[in-house]
Design a protein around this motif. Structure first.
Motif, PDB file in Angstrom:
ATOM      1  N   ARG A  84      36.241  41.117  31.940  1.00  0.00           N
ATOM      2  CA  ARG A  84      35.815  42.270  32.742  1.00  0.00           C
ATOM      3  C   ARG A  84      34.917  41.825  33.904  1.00  0.00           C
ATOM      4  NH1 ARG A  84      34.875  46.193  27.588  1.00  0.00           N
ATOM      5  NH2 ARG A  84      37.029  46.917  27.448  1.00  0.00           N
ATOM      6  N   SER A  85      34.061  40.863  33.626  1.00  0.00           N
ATOM      7  CA  SER A  85      33.194  40.333  34.673  1.00  0.00           C
ATOM      8  C   SER A  85      34.013  39.634  35.758  1.00  0.00           C
ATOM      9  CB  SER A  85      32.185  39.354  34.074  1.00  0.00           C
ATOM     10  OG  SER A  85      31.441  38.708  35.069  1.00  0.00           O
ATOM     11  N   ILE A  87      37.048  40.319  36.603  1.00  0.00           N
ATOM     12  CA  ILE A  87      37.725  41.365  37.367  1.00  0.00           C
ATOM     13  C   ILE A  87      36.759  41.972  38.380  1.00  0.00           C
ATOM     14  CG2 ILE A  87      38.778  43.664  37.222  1.00  0.00           C
ATOM     15  CD1 ILE A  87      39.944  42.702  34.466  1.00  0.00           C
ATOM     16  N   GLN A  88      35.523  42.240  37.953  1.00  0.00           N
ATOM     17  CA  GLN A  88      34.518  42.803  38.867  1.00  0.00           C
ATOM     18  C   GLN A  88      34.190  41.845  40.003  1.00  0.00           C
ATOM     19  OE1 GLN A  88      31.268  43.800  36.267  1.00  0.00           O
ATOM     20  NE2 GLN A  88      32.069  45.848  35.856  1.00  0.00           N
ATOM     21  N   GLN A  89      34.248  40.552  39.715  1.00  0.00           N
ATOM     22  CA  GLN A  89      33.964  39.545  40.740  1.00  0.00           C
ATOM     23  C   GLN A  89      35.179  39.280  41.629  1.00  0.00           C
ATOM     24  OE1 GLN A  89      31.690  36.034  39.293  1.00  0.00           O
ATOM     25  NE2 GLN A  89      31.774  37.102  37.322  1.00  0.00           N
ATOM     26  N   ASP A  90      36.297  39.924  41.319  1.00  0.00           N
ATOM     27  CA  ASP A  90      37.516  39.810  42.107  1.00  0.00           C
ATOM     28  C   ASP A  90      38.005  38.357  42.197  1.00  0.00           C
ATOM     29  OD1 ASP A  90      39.611  40.992  43.513  1.00  0.00           O
ATOM     30  OD2 ASP A  90      38.629  40.672  45.444  1.00  0.00           O
ATOM     31  N   VAL A  91      38.019  37.661  41.046  1.00  0.00           N
ATOM     32  CA  VAL A  91      38.508  36.283  41.045  1.00  0.00           C
ATOM     33  C   VAL A  91      40.007  36.275  41.328  1.00  0.00           C
ATOM     34  CG1 VAL A  91      36.729  35.571  39.390  1.00  0.00           C
ATOM     35  CG2 VAL A  91      39.003  36.165  38.556  1.00  0.00           C
ATOM     36  N   ASP A  92      40.516  35.135  41.756  1.00  0.00           N
ATOM     37  CA  ASP A  92      41.935  35.018  42.070  1.00  0.00           C
ATOM     38  C   ASP A  92      42.793  34.864  40.817  1.00  0.00           C
ATOM     39  OD1 ASP A  92      41.636  35.064  44.959  1.00  0.00           O
ATOM     40  OD2 ASP A  92      40.686  33.102  44.718  1.00  0.00           O
ATOM     41  N   TYR A  93      42.300  34.117  39.850  1.00  0.00           N
ATOM     42  CA  TYR A  93      43.040  33.867  38.611  1.00  0.00           C
ATOM     43  C   TYR A  93      42.092  33.949  37.426  1.00  0.00           C
ATOM     44  CZ  TYR A  93      46.685  32.098  41.639  1.00  0.00           C
ATOM     45  OH  TYR A  93      47.636  31.983  42.616  1.00  0.00           O
TER      46      TYR A  93
END
Length: 104
Positions: A84-85, A87-93
């Motif tokens: 979830r973290s 996803i919130q940080q908008d990682v690429d993978y």
């Protein structure tokens, strides 16, 4: 059990193939880095420790990556929080070495 073995084998194959990629010699700008979030199950064995070190040495800024590593300490709920973290940080993978096969 077969799914777990397959998951571990696929993860190991992915890491091994990434290690074969030639290193980028020019330092990439932070905006150009590929951000990878890795939710590791823990460090319960020498193999798992080596797997973690392989990820850390492969996904480096010199190779064009920024690795965000999370040790779930053998708890699925910690892995879910890490995901979830990420996803919130908008990682690429997002890469996960799951603690259990069900409940995702």
């Amino acid at each position: 059990m077969k799914k777990r073995v397959l998951s571990v084998a696929l993860t190991a194959a992915m890491v091994a193939s990434m290690a074969a990629v030639p290193a980028i010699t020019v330092q990439a700008a932070d905006d150009d880095l590929i951000v990878v979030g890795y939710a590791q199950v823990g460090a319960e064995s020498d193999w798992r420790t080596a797997n973690t070190e392989s990820f850390k040495s492969t996904f480096t800024e010199e190779n064009g990556y920024k690795l965000i590593f999370d040790d779930a300490q053998q708890k699925q709920e910690n892995q879910i929080k890490a995901i979830r973290s990420f996803i919130q940080q908008d990682v690429d993978y997002i890469v996960v070495a799951p603690v259990v096969e069900t409940g995702w």
